[in-house]
Scaffold this active site. Structure first.
Site, PDB file in Angstrom:
ATOM      1  N   TYR A  86       0.836  -1.203   0.000  1.00  0.00           N
ATOM      2  CA  TYR A  86       0.000   0.000   0.000  1.00  0.00           C
ATOM      3  C   TYR A  86       0.870   1.252   0.000  1.00  0.00           C
ATOM      4  O   TYR A  86       0.622   2.210  -0.751  1.00  0.00           O
ATOM      5  CB  TYR A  86      -0.909  -0.022   1.227  1.00  0.00           C
ATOM      6  CG  TYR A  86      -1.793   1.180   1.405  1.00  0.00           C
ATOM      7  CD1 TYR A  86      -2.984   1.303   0.695  1.00  0.00           C
ATOM      8  CD2 TYR A  86      -1.452   2.203   2.296  1.00  0.00           C
ATOM      9  CE1 TYR A  86      -3.813   2.418   0.864  1.00  0.00           C
ATOM     10  CE2 TYR A  86      -2.267   3.305   2.467  1.00  0.00           C
ATOM     11  CZ  TYR A  86      -3.450   3.406   1.754  1.00  0.00           C
ATOM     12  OH  TYR A  86      -4.248   4.508   1.920  1.00  0.00           O
TER      13      TYR A  86
ATOM     14  N   LYS B  23     -15.760  -2.345  19.242  1.00  0.00           N
ATOM     15  CA  LYS B  23     -15.511  -3.260  20.355  1.00  0.00           C
ATOM     16  C   LYS B  23     -16.165  -2.774  21.651  1.00  0.00           C
ATOM     17  O   LYS B  23     -16.737  -3.563  22.405  1.00  0.00           O
ATOM     18  CB  LYS B  23     -13.998  -3.422  20.571  1.00  0.00           C
ATOM     19  CG  LYS B  23     -13.311  -4.305  19.540  1.00  0.00           C
ATOM     20  CD  LYS B  23     -11.845  -4.485  19.902  1.00  0.00           C
ATOM     21  CE  LYS B  23     -11.178  -5.466  18.969  1.00  0.00           C
ATOM     22  NZ  LYS B  23      -9.757  -5.697  19.333  1.00  0.00           N
TER      23      LYS B  23
ATOM     24  N   TRP C 232      -6.464  -4.809  21.306  1.00  0.00           N
ATOM     25  CA  TRP C 232      -5.308  -5.524  20.743  1.00  0.00           C
ATOM     26  C   TRP C 232      -4.030  -4.720  20.944  1.00  0.00           C
ATOM     27  O   TRP C 232      -3.993  -3.512  20.716  1.00  0.00           O
ATOM     28  CB  TRP C 232      -5.529  -5.791  19.258  1.00  0.00           C
ATOM     29  CG  TRP C 232      -6.537  -6.875  18.991  1.00  0.00           C
ATOM     30  CD1 TRP C 232      -7.214  -7.616  19.916  1.00  0.00           C
ATOM     31  CD2 TRP C 232      -6.984  -7.340  17.711  1.00  0.00           C
ATOM     32  NE1 TRP C 232      -8.051  -8.509  19.311  1.00  0.00           N
ATOM     33  CE2 TRP C 232      -7.927  -8.359  17.949  1.00  0.00           C
ATOM     34  CE3 TRP C 232      -6.687  -6.986  16.395  1.00  0.00           C
ATOM     35  CZ2 TRP C 232      -8.568  -9.036  16.915  1.00  0.00           C
ATOM     36  CZ3 TRP C 232      -7.327  -7.659  15.361  1.00  0.00           C
ATOM     37  CH2 TRP C 232      -8.248  -8.678  15.627  1.00  0.00           C
TER      38      TRP C 232
END
Length: 327
Positions: free
Chosen positions: A149, A200, A214
């Site tokens: 990317y 979340k 995370w």
């Protein structure tokens, strides 16, 4: 000002702006900005992947034939979060090179007066000094996690220079830091950090379960509200005359950790449960602090939306639009 998705009306306007990726996070914010400050001399056309496959040259040409833009804001890209990038670097490289080459070349061939493309701070070298600035884009390889990317996006800067040198085109690019806001992609797997956190927290609160973040929460980021970015991108389109890119970001002093960001989202969504950090998950790049000195030279008095307010507005939007939000 007319903002539309369909066939462009052939009115006598001084600017007919085609916005690729126009239904996404930044495109929706630009639509809000131009609708708040309408002008009879401007027509804005917001298109999405449903209107044309920009990896296909013929389809891209048909889009330009249909709308005959005088200006282009190029937002369309194959995008994803850390874990999607890790898995599909080749796809990110090839698809984005195709998209960018088609849009820029057809902008040139169709006489577009100005094209502003959207890059990302992930294009900067992984091993570098901070803060990073616009002169450092090509100083070394980008982070391994999203090199496909990143290199595709870097090539926009190379192409902009080449179109200017060979054809005199006013093609330029902006480099925003981490963007968030309404209409983001709130996917748990592929979304970026802020919308992923919001989703979340929403689920943890709904299901009365702990929130799992995370990573360690220690990486640091500069976050820019999509509405602020949109206001700046409209300014770039109309008034910024350089071919060289410009970083659009809050100041270095406004950088916060992922942990601080998570705490602000928890507060905004009134989540009272336990918060757990899963340190088995990758943190990605620790920081990529960017200088907004060049922006401040041009826009010394620009007022950014406070991060707490911007996160609260985005959380409220997500909660209200949960059933239809991208996720």
């Amino acid at each position: 000002m007319a903002a539309q998705n369909g066939e462009a009306k052939r009115t006598k306007v001084t600017m007919r702006v085609l916005v690729t990726g126009g239904t996404g996070l930044v495109g929706q914010a630009i639509r809000r900005v131009v609708e708040e400050q309408p002008s009879e001399d401007e027509e804005w056309i917001f298109v999405s992947s449903k209107d044309a496959d920009l990896t296909d040259t013929t389809a891209t040409q048909a889009l330009f034939d249909k709308h005959q833009p005088t200006h282009v804001i190029h937002l369309a890209a194959m995008v994803g979060g850390l874990f999607k990038n890790l898995k599909y670097n080749l796809d990110f490289l090839r698809n984005n090179i195709r998209i960018n080459d088609n849009v820029l070349h057809l902008a040139y061939e169709n006489g577009v007066r100005k094209c502003v493309s959207c890059l990302s701070t992930c294009i900067f070298p992984d091993k570098t000094t901070y803060p990073i600035d616009e002169t450092m884009v090509h100083n070394g390889p980008p982070h391994e996690s999203n090199f496909g990317y990143s290199h595709a996006k870097r090539m926009i800067d190379v192409q902009n220079r080449a179109y200017y040198v060979q054809h005199g085109c006013t093609f330029t690019s902006v480099i925003p830091t981490n963007v968030f806001g309404p209409h983001d992609n709130f996917s748990l797997e592929d979304g970026h950090v802020v919308p992923g956190l919001m989703h979340k927290v929403y689920m943890a609160k709904r299901d009365n379960k702990p929130l799992t973040v995370w990573g360690t929460g220690s990486p640091r980021r500069q976050f820019i509200y999509s509405y602020d970015l949109a206001r700046l991108m409209v300014w770039v389109l109309k008034d910024y005359q350089e071919v060289d890119p410009i970083i659009l970001s809050v100041g270095e002093e406004d950088e916060i950790s992922i942990k601080e960001c998570a705490e602000l989202v928890v507060e905004a969504m009134d989540f009272k449960g336990e918060v757990i950090y899963d340190t088995t998950k990758s943190d990605g790049q620790f920081k990529k602090t960017a200088s907004n000195a060049k922006l401040r030279k041009y826009q010394p008095d620009f007022k950014f939306t406070p991060i707490k307010q911007a996160l609260k507005e985005t959380c409220d939007w997500f909660a209200e639009n949960y059933d239809i939000a991208r996720k």
